[in-house]
Design a protein around this motif. Structure first.
Motif, short mmCIF file in Angstrom:
data_model
loop_
_atom_site.label_atom_id
_atom_site.label_comp_id
_atom_site.label_asym_id
_atom_site.label_seq_id
_atom_site.Cartn_x
_atom_site.Cartn_y
_atom_site.Cartn_z
N ILE A 224 20.58 10.43 89.20
CA ILE A 224 20.66 9.55 90.37
C ILE A 224 19.91 8.25 90.13
N SER A 225 19.53 7.97 88.89
CA SER A 225 18.75 6.76 88.60
C SER A 225 19.45 5.46 89.02
N PRO A 226 20.80 5.34 88.94
CA PRO A 226 21.40 4.10 89.45
C PRO A 226 21.15 3.90 90.95
N ALA A 227 21.24 4.97 91.74
CA ALA A 227 20.97 4.86 93.18
C ALA A 227 19.49 4.58 93.42
N LEU A 228 18.62 5.23 92.66
CA LEU A 228 17.19 4.97 92.79
C LEU A 228 16.86 3.52 92.46
N LEU A 302 15.72 -5.75 86.38
CA LEU A 302 17.00 -5.56 85.69
C LEU A 302 16.79 -5.30 84.21
N LEU A 303 15.82 -5.98 83.61
CA LEU A 303 15.53 -5.75 82.20
C LEU A 303 14.99 -4.35 81.97
N VAL A 304 14.08 -3.93 82.84
CA VAL A 304 13.50 -2.59 82.71
C VAL A 304 14.56 -1.51 82.94
N SER A 305 15.51 -1.79 83.82
CA SER A 305 16.53 -0.80 84.16
C SER A 305 17.39 -0.42 82.95
N ARG A 306 17.49 -1.30 81.97
CA ARG A 306 18.30 -0.98 80.79
C ARG A 306 17.75 0.22 80.03
N ARG A 307 16.46 0.46 80.14
CA ARG A 307 15.84 1.59 79.47
C ARG A 307 15.74 2.83 80.36
#
Length: 315
Positions: A224-228, A302-307
Motif C-alpha cells: 500500500i506504499s503508493p497510497a501511503l 518524490l525523489l525519496v519515493s523512488r526508493r
C-alpha cells in the motif's frame, strides 16, 4: 506491394488526421469551461500575485514597484522566522502522526466484516464534514485547562493536565491532536488500498511462519506504499497551509494571551499581513516563499519515493 493497398493507405491517412483533429476540437470544447475557470481564477491570480510581490500595495492605492524589497524585508522579519519555525514543527510532528493514526484506523477497519465495514467507514469519515471553524471552537472546549474534556479524563486517572490553550509549550500539541479529528478521508484511501492487497501473499507468509508484525512490515506496508505516499504528500502540503482551526482558536476569538505566538503559523501571519494590515505586496511575497518551500519539500518526497514506494510495474 500491390497498388490497391498503397492507394487505400494514402486515402486513409488524411481521413485519420481529420478524425484526430475533430476529436481534439471536441475535447477542447468539453474542457473549455475548466480551462477558462483555471485561467481566470487560478493562473491569473497566481501570476498577478507574483507581480504584486514586487510592489508596495495597500489595496487603497495603486501598486508601486519596489523590486525585491519585500523579499529582503521578509527574511529580516522576526515574525516570519517565528511563523516558519512553528509551521515546520507542526508539519514534522503532525504529518507522521496523522499518517500513523490513519493507517491504524484503516487496519482496524480492514478487520471488520463486510457489513460492519460500511458503517464504520461512515463513522470515521463523518468528522471530515465538521466545518473547520467549529473544530477550532472544539479545540478551546476540549483542551480547556480548567474544565476541558481532555484534562477531565487525565484527572480521572490521577494526571494533572497541562494548560493546553495558554501554555506556549502545549499550544502546538493541542492543535496537532485536534487535527487528528479529520483523518477520515485518509482512512478511506488507505482502507481501499488494503482491500487490494492479494490475500495469497498473507497465506504464503503464514505458511512460512511470519507473525502479524512481519506481515505488516513485509507485505502490507510495501503493497500500500503508493497510497501511503499519496496521503503523506497531500497532508504535508495541507499542513504547511494550516490556518482555520488555529486562527479560530487563538486569533479570531479575541484571545490576546501570550499563547498567540505559539500558534502563529505561516499562513496565519500571511493572512494578517494581507487582510489586517493591508500589506498585499508583502503578503504576496510571503505566498511565493511558501509556494517555493512546498515545491522543494514535495520534490524531495518524490525523489525519496523512488526508493520507498513499490509499484506493480517495478521489476
Amino acid at each position: 506491394m500491390p497498388t490497391g493497398t498503397t492507394d487505400r493507405r494514402t486515402t486513409t491517412r488524411p481521413a485519420l488526421r481529420r478524425a484526430r483533429r475533430r476529436d481534439a476540437r471536441a475535447a477542447l470544447l468539453f474542457l473549455s469551461p475548466w480551462l477558462l475557470g483555471f485561467a481566470i481564477f487560478t493562473a491569473w491570480p497566481v501570476l498577478y500575485s507574483g507581480y504584486l510581490s514586487l510592489t508596495d500595495y495597500d489595496v487603497l492605492n495603486d501598486p508601486s514597484f519596489v523590486g525585491l524589497d519585500n523579499y529582503r524585508e521578509l527574511f529580516e522579519d522576526p515574525k516570519v522566522t517565528l511563523a516558519l519555525r512553528n509551521t515546520f514543527f507542526y508539519v514534522a510532528v503532525q504529518v507522521p502522526l496523522y499518517v500513523l493514526v490513519s493507517l491504524a484506523l484503516a487496519l482496524l477497519l480492514n478487520t471488520a466484516s463486510r457489513r460492519s465495514a460500511g458503517f464504520f467507514r461512515t463513522v470515521f469519515y463523518l468528522p471530515n464534514m465538521t466545518p473547520p471553524v467549529a473544530v477550532g471552537v472544539l479545540l478551546l472546549l476540549v483542551f480547556n485547562g480548567q474544565n476541558g474534556l481532555i484534562n477531565e479524563l487525565l484527572g480521572a486517572i490521577g494526571i494533572d493536565g497541562p494548560a493546553w490553550t495558554t501554555d506556549p509549550d502545549w499550544v502546538k500539541p493541542a492543535i496537532i491532536l485536534t487535527s487528528l479529528w479529520s483523518t477520515g478521508s485518509s482512512v478511506i484511501i488507505l482502507f481501499a488500498a488494503l482491500r487490494n492487497v492479494p490475500q495469497e501473499l498473507y497465506d504464503a507468509a503464514r505458511v512460512d511462519g511470519a507473525n502479524a508484525w512481519q506481515r505488516l512490515v513485509r507485505i502490507t506496508v510495501p503493497m500500500i506504499s503508493p497510497a501511503l505516499f499519496f496521503v503523506f504528500v497531500v497532508n504535508t502540503i495541507a499542513a504547511f497551509q494550516t490556518f482555520t482551526e488555529a486562527y479560530t482558536a487563538f486569533f479570531g476569538s479575541g484571545n490576546t494571551t501570550y499563547s498567540n505566538d505559539a500558534a502563529l503559523f505561516y499562513a496565519i501571519y500571511l493572512f494578517q499581513q494581507a487582510f489586517e494590515f493591508l500589506n498585499m505586496g508583502y503578503a504576496s511575497a510571503m505566498a511565493w516563499v511558501l509556494f517555493v518551500i512546498i515545491m522543494v519539500i514535495t520534490a524531495i518526497q518524490l525523489l525519496v519515493s523512488r526508493r520507498l514506494v513499490y509499484l506493480e510495474g517495478d521489476q
